[in-house]
Write a protein that holds these residues in place. Sequence first.
Motif, PDB file in Angstrom:
ATOM      1  N   THR A  29       0.832  -1.128   0.192  1.00 26.18           N
ATOM      2  CA  THR A  29      -0.172  -0.213   0.044  1.00 26.18           C
ATOM      3  C   THR A  29       1.039   1.178   0.108  1.00 26.18           C
ATOM      4  OG1 THR A  29      -1.655  -1.023   1.222  1.00 26.18           O
ATOM      5  CG2 THR A  29      -1.848   1.294   1.018  1.00 26.18           C
ATOM      6  N   ASP A  30       1.621   1.326   1.106  1.00 22.36           N
ATOM      7  CA  ASP A  30       2.695   2.370   0.789  1.00 22.36           C
ATOM      8  C   ASP A  30       3.356   2.586  -0.358  1.00 22.36           C
ATOM      9  OD1 ASP A  30       1.921   2.610   3.370  1.00 22.36           O
ATOM     10  OD2 ASP A  30       4.019   1.945   4.495  1.00 22.36           O
ATOM     11  N   ASP A  31       3.931   1.527  -0.947  1.00 22.86           N
ATOM     12  CA  ASP A  31       4.821   1.457  -2.170  1.00 22.86           C
ATOM     13  C   ASP A  31       3.897   2.047  -3.229  1.00 22.86           C
ATOM     14  OD1 ASP A  31       7.272   0.994  -3.610  1.00 22.86           O
ATOM     15  OD2 ASP A  31       5.871  -0.630  -4.537  1.00 22.86           O
ATOM     16  N   ASP A  32       2.512   1.749  -3.508  1.00 17.97           N
ATOM     17  CA  ASP A  32       1.761   2.417  -4.297  1.00 17.97           C
ATOM     18  C   ASP A  32       1.510   3.967  -4.113  1.00 17.97           C
ATOM     19  OD1 ASP A  32       1.228  -0.012  -5.462  1.00 17.97           O
ATOM     20  OD2 ASP A  32      -0.533  -0.340  -4.316  1.00 17.97           O
ATOM     21  N   LEU A  33       1.490   4.415  -2.977  1.00 17.13           N
ATOM     22  CA  LEU A  33       1.313   5.785  -2.646  1.00 17.13           C
ATOM     23  C   LEU A  33       2.656   6.376  -3.285  1.00 17.13           C
ATOM     24  CD1 LEU A  33      -0.582   8.020  -1.528  1.00 17.13           C
ATOM     25  CD2 LEU A  33       0.448   7.619   0.585  1.00 17.13           C
ATOM     26  N   LEU A  34       3.825   5.814  -2.888  1.00 18.54           N
ATOM     27  CA  LEU A  34       5.215   6.475  -3.320  1.00 18.54           C
ATOM     28  C   LEU A  34       5.316   6.549  -4.734  1.00 18.54           C
ATOM     29  CD1 LEU A  34       7.550   4.767  -0.831  1.00 18.54           C
ATOM     30  CD2 LEU A  34       7.011   7.307  -0.716  1.00 18.54           C
ATOM     31  N   ARG A  35       4.863   5.626  -5.557  1.00 13.76           N
ATOM     32  CA  ARG A  35       4.936   5.721  -6.997  1.00 13.76           C
ATOM     33  C   ARG A  35       4.157   6.746  -7.393  1.00 13.76           C
ATOM     34  NH1 ARG A  35       5.029  -0.138  -6.805  1.00 13.76           N
ATOM     35  NH2 ARG A  35       2.926  -0.336  -7.055  1.00 13.76           N
ATOM     36  N   LYS A  36       2.788   6.867  -6.560  1.00  9.75           N
ATOM     37  CA  LYS A  36       1.864   7.962  -7.165  1.00  9.75           C
ATOM     38  C   LYS A  36       2.478   9.426  -6.845  1.00  9.75           C
ATOM     39  CE  LYS A  36      -2.847   9.314  -6.896  1.00  9.75           C
ATOM     40  NZ  LYS A  36      -4.319   8.829  -6.378  1.00  9.75           N
ATOM     41  N   LEU A  37       3.292   9.337  -5.949  1.00  9.17           N
ATOM     42  CA  LEU A  37       4.117  10.664  -5.672  1.00  9.17           C
ATOM     43  C   LEU A  37       4.843  10.842  -6.565  1.00  9.17           C
ATOM     44  CD1 LEU A  37       4.952  12.926  -3.540  1.00  9.17           C
ATOM     45  CD2 LEU A  37       6.515  11.299  -2.548  1.00  9.17           C
ATOM     46  N   LEU A  79      11.188  14.056   3.410  1.00 13.86           N
ATOM     47  CA  LEU A  79      12.330  13.220   2.992  1.00 13.86           C
ATOM     48  C   LEU A  79      13.384  13.264   4.011  1.00 13.86           C
ATOM     49  CD1 LEU A  79      12.045  13.678  -0.923  1.00 13.86           C
ATOM     50  CD2 LEU A  79      11.500  11.803   0.509  1.00 13.86           C
ATOM     51  N   ASP A  80      13.759  14.335   4.415  1.00 11.15           N
ATOM     52  CA  ASP A  80      14.592  14.635   5.402  1.00 11.15           C
ATOM     53  C   ASP A  80      14.432  13.646   6.687  1.00 11.15           C
ATOM     54  OD1 ASP A  80      16.648  16.089   4.145  1.00 11.15           O
ATOM     55  OD2 ASP A  80      15.768  18.069   4.813  1.00 11.15           O
ATOM     56  N   ARG A  81      13.140  13.724   7.137  1.00 11.04           N
ATOM     57  CA  ARG A  81      12.839  12.912   8.637  1.00 11.04           C
ATOM     58  C   ARG A  81      12.968  11.187   7.911  1.00 11.04           C
ATOM     59  NH1 ARG A  81       7.451  15.873   8.529  1.00 11.04           N
ATOM     60  NH2 ARG A  81       6.719  13.924   9.781  1.00 11.04           N
ATOM     61  N   ILE A  82      12.577  11.055   6.703  1.00 10.04           N
ATOM     62  CA  ILE A  82      12.608   9.555   6.357  1.00 10.04           C
ATOM     63  C   ILE A  82      14.183   9.171   6.434  1.00 10.04           C
ATOM     64  CG2 ILE A  82      12.432   8.254   4.375  1.00 10.04           C
ATOM     65  CD1 ILE A  82       9.899   9.499   3.717  1.00 10.04           C
ATOM     66  N   ARG A 109       3.253   5.017   9.699  1.00 12.37           N
ATOM     67  CA  ARG A 109       2.029   5.342   9.452  1.00 12.37           C
ATOM     68  C   ARG A 109       1.646   6.731   9.615  1.00 12.37           C
ATOM     69  NH1 ARG A 109       1.365   1.028  13.368  1.00 12.37           N
ATOM     70  NH2 ARG A 109       1.283   2.333  15.293  1.00 12.37           N
ATOM     71  N   LYS A 110       2.661   7.661  10.404  1.00  9.72           N
ATOM     72  CA  LYS A 110       2.258   8.714  10.428  1.00  9.72           C
ATOM     73  C   LYS A 110       3.000   9.610   9.063  1.00  9.72           C
ATOM     74  CE  LYS A 110       3.972  13.247  12.979  1.00  9.72           C
ATOM     75  NZ  LYS A 110       4.900  13.766  13.719  1.00  9.72           N
ATOM     76  N   ILE A 111       3.956   9.413   8.658  1.00  5.23           N
ATOM     77  CA  ILE A 111       4.680   9.822   7.501  1.00  5.23           C
ATOM     78  C   ILE A 111       3.723   9.691   6.067  1.00  5.23           C
ATOM     79  CG2 ILE A 111       6.107   8.069   6.439  1.00  5.23           C
ATOM     80  CD1 ILE A 111       7.158  11.423   7.745  1.00  5.23           C
ATOM     81  N   MET A 112       3.196   8.336   6.174  1.00  3.76           N
ATOM     82  CA  MET A 112       2.388   8.058   4.800  1.00  3.76           C
ATOM     83  C   MET A 112       0.970   8.949   4.840  1.00  3.76           C
ATOM     84  SD  MET A 112       4.186   6.015   3.529  1.00  3.76           S
ATOM     85  CE  MET A 112       3.333   6.016   1.930  1.00  3.76           C
TER      86      MET A 112
END
Length: 495
Positions: A29-37, A79-82, A109-112
Amino acid sequence: MSLLSAFLQVLFDRMARPEFLNLFRNRTTDDDLLRKLKRNLHTIGAVLDDAENKEIRNQSVKKWLEELHDTFYQAEDLLDRINTETLRIKIETEYQSTTSTWKSDKFLRKIMSEIETIVEDLEGYIEQINPLGLQVIQSRIQSHQQYETPLVDETAIFGRDADKEKIIQMLLSEDANGDNIIVVLIVGMGRLGKTTLARIVYKDLRVEVSFPTRAWVSISEEYDATRITKELLRELDISFVDSDNLSSLQWKLRAGLTEKKFLLVLDDVWNSNYNQWDNLRSPFYGGSRGSKIIVTTWDQNVARMMAKERSIYHLDLIAEEDCRSLFKKHAFENRDANENAELELIGNKIVKKCGGLPLAVKTVAGILHSRTTPEEWEEILISEEWTQMDNQNGPIPALRLSYIHLPSHLKRCFAYCAVFPKDYQFRKEGIIQLWQANDLLGYPGEEKRFEKKGEKCFHELIMRSLFHQSTDHTFSMHDLVNDFDRLQFYHLFYY
């Protein structure tokens, strides 16, 4: 705002790091959102060059870029926090047998949720692309990615042979009045090539033989007699105690110049205060008869204050024929002359727009050096940037054109140099290391690629006349280029 396309590349670089990718591995799920970003960022990035071209004339585009600027900064902070989280995991993995999985889950969870908000904001900007009339511009970036430039020969000047000989005559002639020290002024509007001409004269063999003791100091806007005196002492290899006691420094300088025939160059003088000049020159009177001082300035008042009228040399614009020769050297270097006929016709029209200013000619020629089609040259010829050309701002349109047509990674490297003061001398190796340290060339683990990419960036900026060679080993930026570079940061952070 014109740094946004460069800034966007920083985000892509950070998202491509292995540590970043590993953090989201096996999280569908997270990976899909990142691809969208990434997809949204790429969509916006494709029209940024066009938007940056149009923002001056279109207030709606300017507002779109200003709002996009804030979203990009939110993305960078995220991205700095990641990256900080990936570093925490790496350290725990090295020093502990297990890592705190629950901490990572809570963080993700928070970052997504924040990523989702940014994605939605970007979709809003994408919806405005068509109504704003923004288009994808690809050829400009492609034309530079495969091109590696040679170092430009800064000693080659056009249209200044007569000027050079006259100034050398002024230096080698004896003064009929018997003055020990004569000041030779080169005066003319900015961007005419006063410093380049003075450098050519300074390196002429006849001058070197006639003046065994020589020194060159750049003055610029911030006049500081103590700094100038120290730099003269260093240039002349005179030992001194490094202090701010101007009087003791001047005694050292006077002793070092006593009974020596010297040539000093004070480049780019702005200060017209006679008392300060009189104080600065007091150590020079120890020199032997025939000693000379070359001063370059744009200010007629400075010229009249520092030299007699017969020692002032007024530098004019270079002739159009010489402009064409200068343009051909930088635009057509390493090409077959038979292939250039159609491009030469367009180039001659472009040269007319440069108004006899060498810096403008070289800057535009640098843009066209790697462009091979008439369509690409016509794009420069008909650019609306030329409408800003007048006697006051000179090659500003040429610099703007050069900057607009830089690939994003080169915009980042050039923009970084805004931290340097005017007349700052830097070495190629040093600036490449600074670019690397500030994450402008790639990411850790690719040191060999850093050096190669840094070399290409450096040489391209020289080809564009955004850097120029000051000595055999150092480089600097023209004052106007330095001002222009700082202006980019002003627009980025205050608009």
